[in-house]
Design a protein around this motif. Sequence first.
Motif, PDB file in Angstrom:
ATOM      1  N   TYR A 102      -6.993   3.549  -6.223  1.00 13.47           N
ATOM      2  CA  TYR A 102      -8.095   4.066  -5.695  1.00 13.47           C
ATOM      3  C   TYR A 102      -8.130   5.277  -5.153  1.00 13.47           C
ATOM      4  CZ  TYR A 102      -8.385  -1.373  -5.205  1.00 13.47           C
ATOM      5  OH  TYR A 102      -8.319  -2.582  -5.123  1.00 13.47           O
ATOM      6  N   LEU A 103      -9.399   6.010  -5.392  1.00 15.75           N
ATOM      7  CA  LEU A 103      -9.522   7.529  -4.753  1.00 15.75           C
ATOM      8  C   LEU A 103      -9.925   6.828  -3.078  1.00 15.75           C
ATOM      9  CD1 LEU A 103     -10.230  10.165  -4.420  1.00 15.75           C
ATOM     10  CD2 LEU A 103     -12.607   9.641  -5.039  1.00 15.75           C
TER      11      LEU A 103
ATOM     12  N   VAL B  66       0.788  -1.109  -0.037  1.00 20.12           N
ATOM     13  CA  VAL B  66      -0.136  -0.106  -0.141  1.00 20.12           C
ATOM     14  C   VAL B  66       0.753   1.098   0.160  1.00 20.12           C
ATOM     15  CG1 VAL B  66      -1.624   1.398   1.442  1.00 20.12           C
ATOM     16  CG2 VAL B  66      -2.080  -0.941   0.981  1.00 20.12           C
ATOM     17  N   ASN B  67       0.420   2.237  -0.828  1.00 23.01           N
ATOM     18  CA  ASN B  67       1.182   3.427  -0.731  1.00 23.01           C
ATOM     19  C   ASN B  67       0.342   4.461  -1.538  1.00 23.01           C
ATOM     20  OD1 ASN B  67       2.881   4.143  -3.798  1.00 23.01           O
ATOM     21  ND2 ASN B  67       2.524   2.227  -3.238  1.00 23.01           N
ATOM     22  N   TYR B  68       0.524   5.609  -1.229  1.00 19.26           N
ATOM     23  CA  TYR B  68      -0.418   7.071  -1.406  1.00 19.26           C
ATOM     24  C   TYR B  68       0.285   8.178  -2.286  1.00 19.26           C
ATOM     25  CZ  TYR B  68      -3.013   4.522   2.358  1.00 19.26           C
ATOM     26  OH  TYR B  68      -3.838   3.742   3.104  1.00 19.26           O
ATOM     27  N   TRP B  69      -0.423   8.851  -2.705  1.00 16.46           N
ATOM     28  CA  TRP B  69       0.156  10.314  -3.339  1.00 16.46           C
ATOM     29  C   TRP B  69      -0.896  11.117  -3.593  1.00 16.46           C
ATOM     30  CZ3 TRP B  69       0.516   5.480  -6.167  1.00 16.46           C
ATOM     31  CH2 TRP B  69      -0.280   5.667  -7.367  1.00 16.46           C
TER      32      TRP B  69
ATOM     33  N   GLU C  34      -6.641   9.311  -9.895  1.00 15.68           N
ATOM     34  CA  GLU C  34      -5.370   9.624  -9.427  1.00 15.68           C
ATOM     35  C   GLU C  34      -5.188  11.208  -9.172  1.00 15.68           C
ATOM     36  OE1 GLU C  34      -1.984   7.422 -11.173  1.00 15.68           O
ATOM     37  OE2 GLU C  34      -3.010   6.522 -12.504  1.00 15.68           O
ATOM     38  N   CYS C  35      -4.470  11.548  -8.325  1.00 15.89           N
ATOM     39  CA  CYS C  35      -4.122  13.067  -7.990  1.00 15.89           C
ATOM     40  C   CYS C  35      -5.284  13.741  -7.837  1.00 15.89           C
ATOM     41  CB  CYS C  35      -3.227  13.337  -9.216  1.00 15.89           C
ATOM     42  SG  CYS C  35      -1.597  12.624  -9.332  1.00 15.89           S
ATOM     43  N   PRO C  36      -6.116  13.351  -6.930  1.00 19.79           N
ATOM     44  CA  PRO C  36      -7.401  13.991  -6.942  1.00 19.79           C
ATOM     45  C   PRO C  36      -7.113  15.602  -6.286  1.00 19.79           C
ATOM     46  CG  PRO C  36      -7.095  12.791  -4.751  1.00 19.79           C
ATOM     47  CD  PRO C  36      -6.003  12.420  -5.864  1.00 19.79           C
ATOM     48  N   SER C  37      -8.089  16.651  -6.681  1.00 17.83           N
ATOM     49  CA  SER C  37      -8.248  17.972  -6.345  1.00 17.83           C
ATOM     50  C   SER C  37      -9.505  18.351  -6.124  1.00 17.83           C
ATOM     51  CB  SER C  37      -7.556  18.791  -7.392  1.00 17.83           C
ATOM     52  OG  SER C  37      -7.488  20.024  -7.303  1.00 17.83           O
TER      53      SER C  37
ATOM     54  N   ALA D 124      -7.079  11.370  -1.279  1.00 20.40           N
ATOM     55  CA  ALA D 124      -5.890  10.878  -2.098  1.00 20.40           C
ATOM     56  C   ALA D 124      -5.962   9.703  -2.727  1.00 20.40           C
ATOM     57  CB  ALA D 124      -4.891  10.632  -0.733  1.00 20.40           C
ATOM     58  N   THR D 125      -4.976   9.169  -3.462  1.00 19.60           N
ATOM     59  CA  THR D 125      -4.870   8.068  -4.253  1.00 19.60           C
ATOM     60  C   THR D 125      -3.941   7.136  -3.457  1.00 19.60           C
ATOM     61  OG1 THR D 125      -4.724   9.433  -6.350  1.00 19.60           O
ATOM     62  CG2 THR D 125      -3.945   7.117  -6.286  1.00 19.60           C
ATOM     63  N   MET D 126      -4.721   5.828  -3.398  1.00 23.13           N
ATOM     64  CA  MET D 126      -3.988   4.698  -2.669  1.00 23.13           C
ATOM     65  C   MET D 126      -3.677   3.725  -3.815  1.00 23.13           C
ATOM     66  SD  MET D 126      -5.341   2.212   0.186  1.00 23.13           S
ATOM     67  CE  MET D 126      -6.211   0.827  -1.044  1.00 23.13           C
TER      68      MET D 126
END
Length: 327
Positions: free
Chosen positions: A212-213, A187-190, A231-234, A203-205
Motif C-alpha cells: 500500500y501507499l 506490517v513493514n515499510y520501505w 511501491e517506493c514512492p517519490s 511510504a510503502t507498507m
Amino acid sequence: MTAMSTRAKIGVVVASAVLLGSVAAAYVAMAAQPAPTPPPASGDQAVTLTPGSRLLAITDRHLSTVAAADPTGPRTVSGLECLRVYAAAGTGVCLKPETAWSYQVVVLDAALRQTRTIGVPGLPNRARVSASGRMVSWTTFVGGDSYTSSGFSTRTGILDTTTGATVTSLEEFAVRRDGRSYRSPDVNYWGVTFTADDNRFYATMSSGGKRYLVRGDVAARTVETMRENVECPSLSPDDTRIAFKEAVDADPAKGWRLSVLDLASMRVTVTAETSSVDDQAAWLDGRTLAYTRRQSDGQPDVWSVPADGSGTPKLTIPGAESPAPLS
C-alpha cells in the motif's frame, strides 16, 4: 551459535531479495563484495553537497557528482564509500558499511563531514532527505522476523536532524487501513519520501501479501493507507505527484512499471520506461525522473524519462546508481 559461512550468508541475502522484491539480487550480491578502489576524481574540485547544477550518484560504491548539464561527462568521485545516497539543501545521507556485515546511516554536511552516525541492521536499500535537509530516512533489508516464512523483512527509520529525535522503525506507528484501525504482526515499510512541511511523509507498507501507499505523520506517529500496488514512492518538488514502481498485474514477480500518481485525481500515468525498474526514482526537476537500471551482469546505469508519459528513456549517468539532484 555457529557463524555462517560467506557462501551461506550470500545465499540467505539473495533469497530474501526475491521474497520482498525490494532489492535486486544482483545489487545484493555486489553489496557483499569488497569495495573497489574509487576512480580518480576529475579535476581538482572536491565533492560537495552544496546545492547547485550537479547530480549526486554512486560510482563504484563511492559518492560522486556530475554536472547536470553534462551528466555523461567527467565526474568527481570522493573516497566516501556508500551503498545508497541522497541529499538536499546541503544535507546528505550515506548508507555505508561499518564492517563486512554491518552498516551505518551517516548524515553528512555539505563538505561531507559526518554529523551523525546510526548503526542499523541489515542491508541498505533506500535513503531520502527532505527538501529542507531536516529529515532523513533509510530502509534496510533484515532477517529474523518470526512472522515471515523465511524470516526476512525491512526496517525503515526516520531522523530529525534538528532535534535528534529518531524513529528506529515505522512499525511503531499506529495504522489506519481503509479508514479503520489496523494491527498485524507482519506490517513493514520501505521507501519514505517527505512532504514540504517535514512532518508528513509517504511510504510503502506491506501486510497480508499486499503493498500500500501510506501517508504518515511523524509527530502523531500514525500512517493511513491510500492505494494498493504502490511501491517506493517519490514525491514531486511541488508535492502534487508521486513517482512509484507499480507491480505488473499486481505481481512483483512480473516486474515493475515506473509510473506517476496525481494526488488530486489519483490518476496514474505510466512512463515511457518499459524495462522493469526496481528503484525509488528521484525527481531531477518537476518534469523528469531519474532511476537505476541494471544491465544483465548486474552493473548499474542511471537513466531518466519524462514523468508525463511522453518521450523515451535516456541513459543519463553510465556506470552509476542512486541518483539525486543537488537542489
